[in-house]
Design an enzyme around this catalytic site. Sequence first.
Site, PDB file in Angstrom:
ATOM      1  N   GLY A   1      -9.899  -5.868  -1.098  1.00 57.93           N
ATOM      2  CA  GLY A   1      -8.492  -6.205  -0.885  1.00 57.93           C
ATOM      3  C   GLY A   1      -8.081  -7.357  -1.770  1.00 57.93           C
ATOM      4  CG  ASN A   2      -4.466  -7.877  -3.155  1.00 54.90           C
ATOM      5  OD1 ASN A   2      -3.546  -8.390  -2.537  1.00 54.90           O
ATOM      6  ND2 ASN A   2      -4.453  -6.607  -3.536  1.00 54.90           N
ATOM      7  NE  ARG A   3      -7.567 -15.808  -2.831  1.00 52.66           N
ATOM      8  CZ  ARG A   3      -8.411 -16.353  -1.966  1.00 52.66           C
ATOM      9  NH1 ARG A   3      -8.034 -16.550  -0.721  1.00 52.66           N
ATOM     10  NH2 ARG A   3      -9.621 -16.695  -2.352  1.00 52.66           N
ATOM     11  CB  SER A   4      -0.680  -9.355  -1.598  1.00 52.79           C
ATOM     12  OG  SER A   4       0.632  -9.076  -1.200  1.00 52.79           O
TER      13      SER A   4
ATOM     14  CB  ALA B   1      -1.028  -7.409  -4.743  1.00 58.21           C
TER      15      ALA B   1
END
Length: 411
Positions: free
Chosen positions: A222-225, A289
């Site tokens: 995943g990512n930090r969005s 993102a």
Amino acid sequence: MTQERLASSAHATGPLAGRVIVLGITGSIAAYKAAGLASTLTQMGAEVHVILTEAATRFVTPLTFQALTHRPVHTDLWAPDPATGVPHIELAERAEVLVVAPATAATIARLAQGLAEDFLTCVALATQAPLVVAPAMDGGMFEHPATQANLAVLRSRGALVVEPEVGHLASGLTGRGRLAAEERIIAAIRQVLGRRGPLAGVRVVVTAGGTREPIDPVRFIGNRSSGKMGYALAEAARDRGAEVTLITAPTALPAPEGVHVVQVERAREMQRAVIEACANADVLLMAAAVADYRPAEEAPQKIKKTGQELTIRLVENPDILKELPRGRLKVKAGFAAESEDLLANAARKLEAKDLDLIVANDITAPDSGFGTDTNTVTLLFRDGRQVPLPNLPKREVAERILDAVQELLQR
Ligand code: CTP
């Protein structure tokens, strides 16, 4: 510390500056929550005129609302008016929206039947303004076919019903009947006030959040969005009258009222949803993102620890924005979150993805980028124009982006 006096409505500032809201409060224990609502609307710049039904005055006093809104409160249809006018008709004509919160089963029934029995129901009959109804009552009363039928009648006439929430009720029981949270009622008011706004009739697709690319049934890349920027865009577009589809990867944010929400997880799911929604849309705002890579294989069972190194092979995901044919889209906008060479990278993406607008976001700047409530961005246009914005709350950034979208739509 100095104190500033609340600006009179003529000079009010804020997102609802100068908007005329009539707030009808009825005899539910949730009437105390209407004090917070009246206060917030006033702080947002609105001119708030409060009407209390007789039953509401058993729970809260006119003085509470007079103090919060800086205006006289209406309770009695028969009270002599010092200005010798007809206050309920004057108010009905001035109202831009009539909000009934909390709305009891009895008032909902009166509204559905068109009874003109007191100040509030007379205003409701006389006004052309749209109606927002936020019911609050015992769960059984809410679920009763009579109440549901009355709400259906109100909806069929164009009223927006802010569904009550499930939870603890004053009776001690648990059920659906708690007054909707203040933010939801305010979102409904903003939506209704925006119906004839500058984006009325425009179909806007917004993507938000960070995609999740599964490794196994438990884990993902995943990512930090946080999704905050995309959700702010969806709400701001809705409040300008747009018909909004929000395609969102998982976030911790509540689904915005009055927006068509499509939940997705992976980039490829998002791509399918974007293609489908954009077939019929005028504007795409691609704030999500999207993971550029995904695991080549998704393990069907949870991967066990072996004491050895683990290598996960990644393959490239489709570039949703780049691959999307323009079709009938009039504005295609992207975001560029960069940690270096911000403007050069953003300009390159604008070109490569055939965009009209790109929002360049320096994620290394303080109070900007992932998870924060504010953002510092520069808008880059196809014609080479660059518009740097100051650090602003994400909702404000969204408003500026939509100003740019409106400008592009008018070309
Ligand atoms: N985007 C997309 N599909 C992808 C990756 C990105 O549609 N697979 C979109 C994003 O939603 C954003 C824009 O393209 O609006 C730019 O995303 P960004 O991640 O900054 O750019 P990339 O093209 O992925 O380039 P890089 O990661 O190399 O910086």
